[in-house]
Design a protein around this motif. Sequence first.
Motif, PDB file in Angstrom:
ATOM      1  N   ARG A  59     -23.190  17.265  14.558  1.00 25.31           N
ATOM      2  CA  ARG A  59     -23.682  17.847  15.409  1.00 25.31           C
ATOM      3  C   ARG A  59     -22.667  17.555  16.882  1.00 25.31           C
ATOM      4  N   THR A  60     -22.345  19.083  16.598  1.00 23.28           N
ATOM      5  CA  THR A  60     -20.965  19.395  18.119  1.00 23.28           C
ATOM      6  C   THR A  60     -21.494  20.251  19.389  1.00 23.28           C
ATOM      7  N   GLU A  61     -20.842  19.239  20.504  1.00 22.17           N
ATOM      8  CA  GLU A  61     -21.734  20.609  21.995  1.00 22.17           C
ATOM      9  C   GLU A  61     -20.933  21.406  22.520  1.00 22.17           C
ATOM     10  N   TYR A  62     -20.412  22.144  22.652  1.00 24.71           N
ATOM     11  CA  TYR A  62     -19.249  22.953  22.548  1.00 24.71           C
ATOM     12  C   TYR A  62     -19.844  23.375  24.105  1.00 24.71           C
ATOM     13  N   GLY A  64     -15.748  24.719  25.666  1.00 18.92           N
ATOM     14  CA  GLY A  64     -14.989  25.901  25.736  1.00 18.92           C
ATOM     15  C   GLY A  64     -15.375  26.899  24.539  1.00 18.92           C
ATOM     16  N   PHE A  65     -15.482  27.930  25.076  1.00 20.15           N
ATOM     17  CA  PHE A  65     -15.408  29.432  24.677  1.00 20.15           C
ATOM     18  C   PHE A  65     -14.782  29.282  22.918  1.00 20.15           C
ATOM     19  N   LEU A  66     -12.927  29.021  23.419  1.00 21.04           N
ATOM     20  CA  LEU A  66     -12.480  28.981  21.887  1.00 21.04           C
ATOM     21  C   LEU A  66     -13.264  28.247  21.001  1.00 21.04           C
ATOM     22  N   ASP A  67     -13.072  26.881  21.704  1.00 20.62           N
ATOM     23  CA  ASP A  67     -13.802  25.619  20.541  1.00 20.62           C
ATOM     24  C   ASP A  67     -14.796  26.223  19.604  1.00 20.62           C
ATOM     25  N   ALA A  68     -15.903  26.498  20.969  1.00 17.08           N
ATOM     26  CA  ALA A  68     -16.957  27.475  19.683  1.00 17.08           C
ATOM     27  C   ALA A  68     -17.171  28.694  18.695  1.00 17.08           C
ATOM     28  N   LEU A  69     -15.656  29.327  19.193  1.00 12.61           N
ATOM     29  CA  LEU A  69     -15.325  30.512  18.096  1.00 12.61           C
ATOM     30  C   LEU A  69     -14.963  29.934  17.085  1.00 12.61           C
ATOM     31  N   LEU A  70     -13.922  28.859  17.010  1.00 13.23           N
ATOM     32  CA  LEU A  70     -13.061  29.020  16.355  1.00 13.23           C
ATOM     33  C   LEU A  70     -13.523  27.209  15.600  1.00 13.23           C
ATOM     34  N   LEU A  71     -14.070  26.232  15.646  1.00 17.04           N
ATOM     35  CA  LEU A  71     -13.867  25.535  15.122  1.00 17.04           C
ATOM     36  C   LEU A  71     -15.289  25.715  14.365  1.00 17.04           C
ATOM     37  N   PRO A  72     -16.779  26.007  14.286  1.00 22.82           N
ATOM     38  CA  PRO A  72     -17.551  26.071  13.058  1.00 22.82           C
ATOM     39  C   PRO A  72     -16.890  27.135  11.874  1.00 22.82           C
ATOM     40  N   LEU A  73     -16.386  28.334  12.942  1.00 28.83           N
ATOM     41  CA  LEU A  73     -15.730  29.056  10.950  1.00 28.83           C
ATOM     42  C   LEU A  73     -15.121  28.500  10.608  1.00 28.83           C
ATOM     43  N   LEU A 148     -27.700  12.734  12.617  1.00 25.99           N
ATOM     44  CA  LEU A 148     -27.811  11.610  13.152  1.00 25.99           C
ATOM     45  C   LEU A 148     -26.712  11.284  13.825  1.00 25.99           C
ATOM     46  N   ALA A 149     -25.724  12.100  14.342  1.00 24.08           N
ATOM     47  CA  ALA A 149     -24.457  11.944  15.267  1.00 24.08           C
ATOM     48  C   ALA A 149     -24.124  13.225  15.631  1.00 24.08           C
ATOM     49  N   SER A 150     -23.137  13.082  16.667  1.00 22.14           N
ATOM     50  CA  SER A 150     -23.315  13.994  18.138  1.00 22.14           C
ATOM     51  C   SER A 150     -22.327  13.386  18.530  1.00 22.14           C
ATOM     52  N   VAL A 151     -21.406  15.136  18.796  1.00 23.55           N
ATOM     53  CA  VAL A 151     -20.476  14.772  19.810  1.00 23.55           C
ATOM     54  C   VAL A 151     -20.193  16.171  20.994  1.00 23.55           C
ATOM     55  N   HIS A 152     -20.016  15.347  21.866  1.00 20.32           N
ATOM     56  CA  HIS A 152     -20.032  16.974  22.942  1.00 20.32           C
ATOM     57  C   HIS A 152     -18.119  16.952  23.436  1.00 20.32           C
ATOM     58  N   LEU A 153     -17.972  18.242  22.874  1.00 21.17           N
ATOM     59  CA  LEU A 153     -16.643  18.391  23.068  1.00 21.17           C
ATOM     60  C   LEU A 153     -16.390  19.588  24.301  1.00 21.17           C
ATOM     61  N   ARG A 154     -15.523  19.120  25.517  1.00 21.78           N
ATOM     62  CA  ARG A 154     -15.029  19.404  26.691  1.00 21.78           C
ATOM     63  C   ARG A 154     -13.520  19.553  26.414  1.00 21.78           C
ATOM     64  N   ARG A 155     -12.706  20.540  27.015  1.00 17.66           N
ATOM     65  CA  ARG A 155     -11.410  21.084  26.605  1.00 17.66           C
ATOM     66  C   ARG A 155     -10.834  22.387  27.039  1.00 17.66           C
ATOM     67  N   ALA A 159      -5.470  23.765  25.293  1.00 18.92           N
ATOM     68  CA  ALA A 159      -5.166  22.324  24.927  1.00 18.92           C
ATOM     69  C   ALA A 159      -6.806  23.046  23.530  1.00 18.92           C
ATOM     70  N   THR A 160      -7.035  23.438  23.231  1.00 24.59           N
ATOM     71  CA  THR A 160      -7.850  23.879  22.139  1.00 24.59           C
ATOM     72  C   THR A 160      -6.592  24.660  20.721  1.00 24.59           C
ATOM     73  N   TRP A 161      -6.107  25.392  21.515  1.00 26.59           N
ATOM     74  CA  TRP A 161      -4.731  26.005  20.638  1.00 26.59           C
ATOM     75  C   TRP A 161      -3.640  25.205  20.404  1.00 26.59           C
ATOM     76  N   ALA A 162      -3.403  24.155  20.926  1.00 30.66           N
ATOM     77  CA  ALA A 162      -2.382  23.136  20.656  1.00 30.66           C
ATOM     78  C   ALA A 162      -3.085  21.926  19.631  1.00 30.66           C
ATOM     79  N   SER A 163      -3.972  22.268  19.819  1.00 37.58           N
ATOM     80  CA  SER A 163      -4.662  20.562  19.227  1.00 37.58           C
ATOM     81  C   SER A 163      -4.685  21.945  17.198  1.00 37.58           C
TER      82      SER A 163
END
Length: 290
Positions: A59-62, A64-73, A148-155, A159-163
Amino acid sequence: MIRGWKGKQHACWKLAREAIHAPLLLFLDADVRVHPWAIARAVAALRRWDVSLLSGFLRTEYEGFLDALLLPLMQFFLLTYMPLRKMQESTDERYSVASSKLMLVERGAYFASGGHAAIRGVADDGVLLARVFREHGYFTDVVDLTKLASVHLRRSPGATWASLSRRIADTFEMSGKPFWVTTLLKLAQLAPAVVLGWLLYAAIVDFSDLLHGSKNLDIDTMFFGGLLMAIAIICALVPRLWAAYRFKQPWWSAVMHPLGVAVLLVLEGSVWLRTKLFRPSPRATRSYAE
């Protein structure tokens, strides 16, 4: 000194070599929060399904807008186009799928396949590590760990585009799949949005003509257009909304599916062009001592 290593890959490889008495190795990102019994359940699943590498979608807690837009996609495309049954029944490297945030592996299979040393210079060690395992005849699997596990994504967006650019470049390099294949698959996802846009435009024009008396009302055309619109809405939104609910993703990211696909196509296109023009993708240059 050793050149050509990514930091995470070098750390995982070095620590794995030091764990000489461990039959299993767990690679866990520092920002992952593991719920009680998550690791025990992962070990039980690895043993029950008799696989050598088990990873999971967290489970990912976003923020940034770009992370939330692209990573689930990106996860959606991975699950949509990956025949999971074939993945579980064979070791074909074409069916490699994994999440780098949490990976549980058998020690013997890890070193026999080369482990992180085999992908020392890549940015994404998830799918590519599973590919290395499969190339050596080992089974891998992926499970749902959102409870069972989660991560908080903050960038930042940069940084999102480069990663993501680095991850896509590594995937292009190792997958061998033609760029146009994945592009056509994503363009097909844009088709419902294009149909909707065309129907809305046609409806506005027809309504304007009707008001001015230059066009008669065509019931059949309106019914057919409404049917196409309903199909387009279902094809575009229902799968993404289900995925958003199933994997605890932002609902608005699913609603903005066409925009996400368009941005992802631009990102992948820029990486592909940079590769074709022999311009190196943004990578960190580091040296590490054994």
